[in-house]
Design an enzyme around this catalytic site. Structure first.
Site, PDB file in Angstrom:
ATOM      1  N   ARG A 104      -5.037  -5.947   7.997  1.00 18.66           N
ATOM      2  CA  ARG A 104      -4.421  -6.592   6.836  1.00 18.66           C
ATOM      3  C   ARG A 104      -4.402  -5.596   5.687  1.00 18.66           C
ATOM      4  O   ARG A 104      -5.364  -4.836   5.487  1.00 18.66           O
ATOM      5  CB  ARG A 104      -5.234  -7.819   6.388  1.00 18.66           C
ATOM      6  CG  ARG A 104      -4.997  -9.062   7.227  1.00 18.66           C
ATOM      7  CD  ARG A 104      -3.571  -9.602   7.061  1.00 18.66           C
ATOM      8  NE  ARG A 104      -3.321 -10.772   7.880  1.00 18.66           N
ATOM      9  CZ  ARG A 104      -2.857 -10.742   9.128  1.00 18.66           C
ATOM     10  NH1 ARG A 104      -2.576  -9.591   9.721  1.00 18.66           N
ATOM     11  NH2 ARG A 104      -2.644 -11.866   9.783  1.00 18.66           N
ATOM     12  N   GLU A 122       3.461  -8.542   1.044  1.00 21.08           N
ATOM     13  CA  GLU A 122       4.485  -8.336   2.071  1.00 21.08           C
ATOM     14  C   GLU A 122       5.718  -9.171   1.762  1.00 21.08           C
ATOM     15  O   GLU A 122       5.593 -10.370   1.515  1.00 21.08           O
ATOM     16  CB  GLU A 122       3.926  -8.707   3.450  1.00 21.08           C
ATOM     17  CG  GLU A 122       2.822  -7.754   3.870  1.00 21.08           C
ATOM     18  CD  GLU A 122       2.285  -7.982   5.276  1.00 21.08           C
ATOM     19  OE1 GLU A 122       2.748  -8.913   5.970  1.00 21.08           O
ATOM     20  OE2 GLU A 122       1.402  -7.231   5.691  1.00 21.08           O
ATOM     21  N   HIS A 131       4.931  -5.067   9.441  1.00 17.55           N
ATOM     22  CA  HIS A 131       4.045  -6.050  10.089  1.00 17.55           C
ATOM     23  C   HIS A 131       4.561  -6.413  11.494  1.00 17.55           C
ATOM     24  O   HIS A 131       4.878  -7.574  11.786  1.00 17.55           O
ATOM     25  CB  HIS A 131       3.909  -7.304   9.226  1.00 17.55           C
ATOM     26  CG  HIS A 131       2.659  -8.084   9.526  1.00 17.55           C
ATOM     27  ND1 HIS A 131       1.969  -8.788   8.573  1.00 17.55           N
ATOM     28  CD2 HIS A 131       1.962  -8.273  10.683  1.00 17.55           C
ATOM     29  CE1 HIS A 131       0.919  -9.393   9.124  1.00 17.55           C
ATOM     30  NE2 HIS A 131       0.899  -9.088  10.412  1.00 17.55           N
TER      31      HIS A 131
END
Ligand SMILES: NC(=O)c1ccc[n+]([C@@H]2O[C@H](COP(=O)([O-])OP(=O)(O)OC[C@H]3O[C@@H](n4cnc5c(N)ncnc54)[C@H](O)[C@@H]3O)[C@@H](O)[C@H]2O)c1
Ligand SMILES: O=C(O)[C@H](O)COP(=O)(O)O
Length: 605
Positions: free
Chosen positions: A293, A322, A341
């Protein structure tokens, strides 16, 4: 002094669910306000159950509604559609999500949706399950979920390999400047000297977070000839040994690694774990991969470490925000390789995750205790079956005890004793404790208590429940001999309910599968816990049962059970009378006026 005051049951209609024919008896009895549906375990293992709160019985007569807020694999959607109405609404704004959620029983998200407190508050109590189609649950407010009695499940296994493969892909791509060289060639350049890389073989890789993904990364890195060390305060040493990985301290990992790969969850403890201070402890020229993360790295500190030459390169799949800002210095940094991601984004992983989460959510809505529950204890089905009558007993004792408190409030200290011959590790009290909590709190508040939120609700209300086991000799065939509930530091509206040590005390046991009240204060009684109960303290003398029975009979109130417990013949006695119907105030007043009756109380179960 007779007492006519009866505390109001805030949610008497909730009991209606327990008589719904479709509810399996074990679980409906366990949680009257809940939906419980058993489901066979495809692995053939032990069946588990989840207790789900049902805000309205009517919602079950129709299909439940599942909101899928981010793209989910087809196989998972198909599974969901067999059981529920499925609303696939992607790219909802936070406001739209909050509006929609009040119409949904379950919500499925990936990492892109923030399931915050507002979402739970907006659900109006209808949302029973949040399914996170992936591992990380840092985008779900678990405290808010628990407070709202909403279960959170995740899909922790199906994307492990995909994430590990992506970590290895980034490691190799970073070491050989694949992304930068690709962009350069596409821009018409041929810069062979500029993109000389570094080798992986023989280098030390420190895996931080040696869980599912971390250990798969370690296994693969060893195959590439790397020396792998790992830091994880909670990882078992034998797992590391089995892969040939040495577990080291955080500082040792930082000081010796040529490459660092991050695989811990984002929690308050791991937030910005890599920061100015920790970068300073690293070997100069270290290379960092992050598929965990973004928040585990202080991103501004990473830019400084890159500029200062401490960090030679970084490869990042995840970011604290994000998508990151287009002009992010980190993303634009020449020695940083980025992906959006993508760790879990393989065809195989997405199908697997979709099935894993759909099964967990459907199972949870059916009443199964999900194996991947994040915020609720798991109780195996066979334990539930065995505990069923005790679970009923526990809730009813809680309800009785709190109704005996003068004014019904001020309950802060509850002591529960379980008399059992079972060993502690063979006797799980969480469900019983939850039910006692439910019994105590629900009659005196508007809070709805279930297995997910019982401990939280008790804590929030300052209710301290201590438990003790009284070990009995004998066969541990049945799990429990008796349960005793004591409420301390309160006055009782029925003085005879006080124990010698000054607590309100009720005790019960299960007889032929039916919960019975067997003790009130110091008086032994025996009345099955069905319908309602009248407790009277009287001077022990002939004719009392007949006198009270005829007052009730005159208004057609059916007496289901009567028992008298006395200290000695012709002294004080407590009479417990089970009634199927609620007597009128007038009848209760007449009972109170019987000269030999010193006090009485009417209690609703
Ligand atoms: N990029 C992606 O698409 C992607 C995909 C899967 C997982 N993830 C992330 O990777 C994380 C790990 O996934 P997993 O399946 O391996 O989870 P996991 O729970 O199996 O492993 C996490 C490990 O981190 C360890 N840990 C906790 N605190 C730590 C600390 N302070 N220092 C070191 N280790 C610590 C835990 O003990 C555990 O062993 C997830 O939480 C998720 O955030 C990202
Ligand atoms: O935690 C995870 O499982 C990964 O970060 C995957 O997230 P995603 O579901 O948004 O791809």
């Amino acid at each position: 002094m007779a007492s006519l005051a009866t505390p109001t049951l805030k949610n008497p209609s909730s009991l209606a669910l327990s008589s719904k024919p479709r509810l399996p008896s074990v679980l409906s009895a366990a949680f009257p306000n809940t939906l419980h549906f058993p489901r066979s375990n495809p692995q053939g293992g032990r069946r588990r159950f989840l207790i789900i709160t049902a805000s309205a019985a009517s919602s079950f007569s129709n299909k439940p509604t599942v909101l899928v807020a981010e793209k989910l694999g087809e196989a998972g959607l198909e599974l969901l559609k067999e059981f529920a109405n499925v609303d696939c609404s992607y790219n909802l704004s936070p406001e739209e999500l909050c509006t929609k959620i009040s119409l949904c029983d379950a919500l499925i998200v990936r990492s892109g949706t923030k399931v915050n407190r507002e979402v739970f508050e907006s659900s109006g109590g209808r949302l029973k399950v949040v399914g996170r189609a992936g591992v990380g649950i840092d985008n779900v407010d678990l405290s808010a979920a628990t407070e709202h009695g909403c279960l959170v499940v995740n899909a922790p296994t199906a994307n492990t390999v995909a994430a590990a493969e992506h970590g290895i892909a980034l490691l190799a791509a970073m070491a050989r400047n694949v992304a930068q060289a690709d962009a350069s060639v596409k821009a018409g350049k041929w810069q062979r000297n500029k993109y000389v890389g570094v080798s992986l073989v023989g280098k030390t890789l420190a895996v931080l977070g040696f869980g599912k993904v971390g250990s798969e990364v370690a296994r693969r890195a060893k195959g590439l000839g790397m020396h792998v060390i790992a830091h994880d305060p909670y990882a078992p040493a034998d797992r590391a040994r089995a892969i040939g990985v040495e577990l080291v301290s955080f500082d040792d990992a930082l000081a010796t690694a040529d490459f660092i790969s991050l695989h811990m969850p984002l929690t308050p403890a791991t937030n910005k774990m890599l920061n100015d201070e920790t970068f300073a402890k690293m070997k100069k020229g270290v290379r960092i991969v992050n598929v965990a993360r973004g928040g585990v790295i202080d991103e501004e500190a990473l830019v400084r470490a890159l500029d200062d030459g401490i960090v030679a390169q970084a490869a990042l799949d995840v970011f604290s925000q994000e998508p990151p800002k287009a002009d992010s210095k980190l993303v634009q940094h020449e020695r940083v390789t980025v992906t959006p991601h993508l760790g879990a984004s393989t065809m195989e992983a997405q199908e697997g995750v979709a099935i894993e989460i759909a099964e967990a959510v459907v199972g949870a809505l059916k009443g199964e205790l999900a194996a991947t529950a994040v915020n609720a204890p798991m109780v195996p089905a066979e334990v539930l079956t065995e505990l069923k009558p005790y679970v009923e007993l526990a809730e009813k004792l809680g309800r009785l005890a709190v109704q005996l408190v003068a004014g019904g409030s001020g309950v802060k200290t509850v002591k529960v004793s379980y008399a059992t011959s079972r060993a502690p590790d063979d006797f799980d009290t969480r469900l019983l404790r939850a039910m006692i909590t439910k019994g105590i709190i629900e009659p005196i508040s508007s809070v709805f208590v279930n297995l997910v939120n019982a401990d939280f609700t008790a804590k929030q209300r300052g209710l301290r429940i201590t438990e003790e086991r009284v070990l009995l000799d004998g066969s541990p065939e049945s799990p429990l001999e008796s349960i005793q509930v004591q409420i301390a530091n309160v006055e009782s509206k029925f003085a005879s309910a006080m124990s010698e040590t000054g607590e309100i005390r009720v005790e019960g046991r299960v007889k032929d599968g039916i919960p019975h009240l067997t003790k009130v204060g110091s008086f032994e009684v025996d009345v099955s816990l069905e319908g309602s109960i009248i407790l009277c303290r009287q001077v022990d003398q002939p004719g009392m049962i007949g006198m009270v029975g005829s007052i009730l009979g005159e208004e057609n109130v059916n007496v289901s059970f009567m028992s008298v417990g006395r200290v000695a013949p012709r002294k004080h006695a407590v009479m417990a009378i089970g009634v199927d119907e609620q007597p009128s105030k007038e009848s209760l007043k007449r009972i109170g006026e019987v000269p030999a009756i010193e006090e009485f109380v009417f209690l609703k179960l």
